[in-house]
Write an enzyme that holds these catalytic residues in place. Structure first.
Site, short mmCIF file in Angstrom:
data_model
loop_
_atom_site.label_atom_id
_atom_site.label_comp_id
_atom_site.label_asym_id
_atom_site.label_seq_id
_atom_site.Cartn_x
_atom_site.Cartn_y
_atom_site.Cartn_z
N SER A 147 0.82 -1.20 0.00
CA SER A 147 0.00 0.00 0.00
C SER A 147 0.86 1.26 0.00
O SER A 147 1.66 1.47 -0.92
CB SER A 147 -0.96 -0.04 1.19
OG SER A 147 -1.96 0.94 1.08
N ASP A 162 -10.33 -3.60 -4.95
CA ASP A 162 -9.53 -2.58 -4.27
C ASP A 162 -9.72 -1.24 -4.97
O ASP A 162 -9.54 -1.16 -6.19
CB ASP A 162 -8.06 -2.99 -4.29
CG ASP A 162 -7.14 -2.01 -3.57
OD1 ASP A 162 -7.62 -1.00 -3.04
OD2 ASP A 162 -5.92 -2.28 -3.55
N HIS A 206 -8.06 -4.89 -0.78
CA HIS A 206 -6.87 -4.17 -0.33
C HIS A 206 -6.45 -4.66 1.06
O HIS A 206 -7.29 -4.91 1.92
CB HIS A 206 -7.16 -2.67 -0.26
CG HIS A 206 -5.96 -1.84 0.00
ND1 HIS A 206 -5.14 -1.38 -1.01
CD2 HIS A 206 -5.42 -1.37 1.16
CE1 HIS A 206 -4.17 -0.67 -0.49
NE2 HIS A 206 -4.30 -0.65 0.83
#
Length: 373
Positions: free
Chosen positions: A195, A289, A319
């Site tokens: 991320s 996501d 995610h």
């Protein structure tokens, strides 16, 4: 409910017969030609039911809960040892004073005392949450499965330290490891994260390379942030109901990027005119996501300039799937895929075998359905 208790409950539920899990999870979710993994759907629903409704807690409480969730839901890895160390940080305009970054070095027991590949790792958390603690389960899994050392680095977080503080720390940490490769018994040096941490890894590797400095030989990026401020596409399709919400993404962007700063330049490589300096990379995205499209657009941009990329889309996942690897088989498989790519990347792109890097871009490494077209 305490996270260790929740983990036991969720593991028990994941082991139930499929019809029972479907009854708990609700109707099958199909969107954009993808089907949400049943275990993911069930776990997201149960975690949302266990969450406390009401106002968002202070960011200090969110950081604490992020660490507790990561350790409470993780699978224990006993074949990896770890130790704390510090990385000196030079004086510069982005730092208040010279100092050090806290770090944790993970080492598989079977590589102790020998030279092995090393991954410099930056945790996720929207540039505002997360820590070495929250990144611990993923770092242990990568070290164990890839047979590599992993150095997890604690960088400064927003809003106390907005851009460019975190990126400056990432660049300094990567440069330090590259300069002290022998001391760390590192063969090939890779850089990676998940991320926001994946953004820091990609951008740090790019910044060193564009300055003509030695950079990492390989980049491992899981569901990366690459294009702050965008709208539409996956940010609209998966805006709510799949863990990370688009409004969460926008909130994190507001904390990280100071008022008046162009939201694109600090986080995106998509419009860079020198992407060809980037090392080979592994980029993984999740089907459900909000950040999916920007990660896959980065893959396309890298390939257009000839950078070897292994790309994976895990269509049923969300995610942050690495945080569910101890619970959900599909998430565990995705983490194992990343570890396999790391093992191959450090083997093929080390300083003594850089000519083999193009082997990463062969059709055989990208399974149709798991990869992206």
């Amino acid at each position: 409910m305490k996270f260790p208790i929740l983990r036991r409950v969720l593991r028990g539920l994941v082991g139930l017969p499929r019809p029972v899990k479907r009854a708990i999870a609700g109707r099958r979710v199909e969107l954009d030609g993808q089907v949400l993994d049943l275990d993911v759907q069930m776990v997201i629903k149960l975690i949302s039911l266990a969450a406390n409704p009401g106002e968002e807690p202070p960011i200090s409480d969110q950081r604490r809960l992020t660490d507790e969730a990561a350790t409470g839901l993780a699978e224990v890895t006993r074949s990896v040892v770890s130790r704390s160390l510090t990385i000196p940080v030079p004086v510069g305009p982005s730092r208040d004073a010279p100092g050090t970054l806290d770090a944790r070095l993970y080492e598989p027991v079977d590589v102790s005392g020998s030279t092995a590949g090393l991954l410099v790792f930056f945790h996720g958390g929207g540039f505002a949450l997360g820590s070495i603690v929250s990144g611990d389960p993923l770092c242990r899994a990568l070290a164990q499965q890839a047979g590599a050392r992993v150095l997890s680095v604690e960088y400064r977080l927003a809003p106390e330290h907005p851009f460019p503080a975190g990126l400056a720390d990432a660049v300094a940490a990567l440069r330090y490891v590259l300069d002290h490769r022998a001391e760390l018994r590192a063969g090939a040096v890779a850089v990676g994260g998940d991320s926001a941490g994946a953004n820091l890894a990609l951008t740090a590797a790019h910044q060193l390379a564009r300055r003509g400095e030695t950079t990492a030989e390989f980049v491992l990026a899981l569901y990366p942030v690459t294009d702050a401020g965008r709208s539409g596409g996956s940010r609209e399709l998966f805006a709510d109901g799949f863990g990370l919400r688009t409004q969460d993404v926008e909130w994190f962007e507001g904390l990280y990027l100071p008022e008046g700063l162009d939201p694109i330049r600090p986080t995106a490589l998509l419009d860079a005119d020198d992407l060809d300096v980037m090392p080979p990379a592994y980029v993984a995205t999740a089907g459900f996501d909000p950040l999916r499209d920007e990660g896959e657009e980065l893959v396309s941009a890298l390939r257009r300039v000839g950078v070897p990329v292994v790309a994976r889309r895990f269509p049923g996942l969300v995610h942050g799937y690495a945080g569910f690897a101890g619970l959900i088989p599909a998430a565990r498989d995705a983490v194992l895929d990343a570890a396999s790519a790391l093992r191959a990347g450090i083997a093929l792109t080390g300083p003594r075998s850089s000519s083999q890097a193009m082997a990463l871009d062969t059709p055989g490494v990208e399974g149709h359905g798991a990869g992206i077209n």
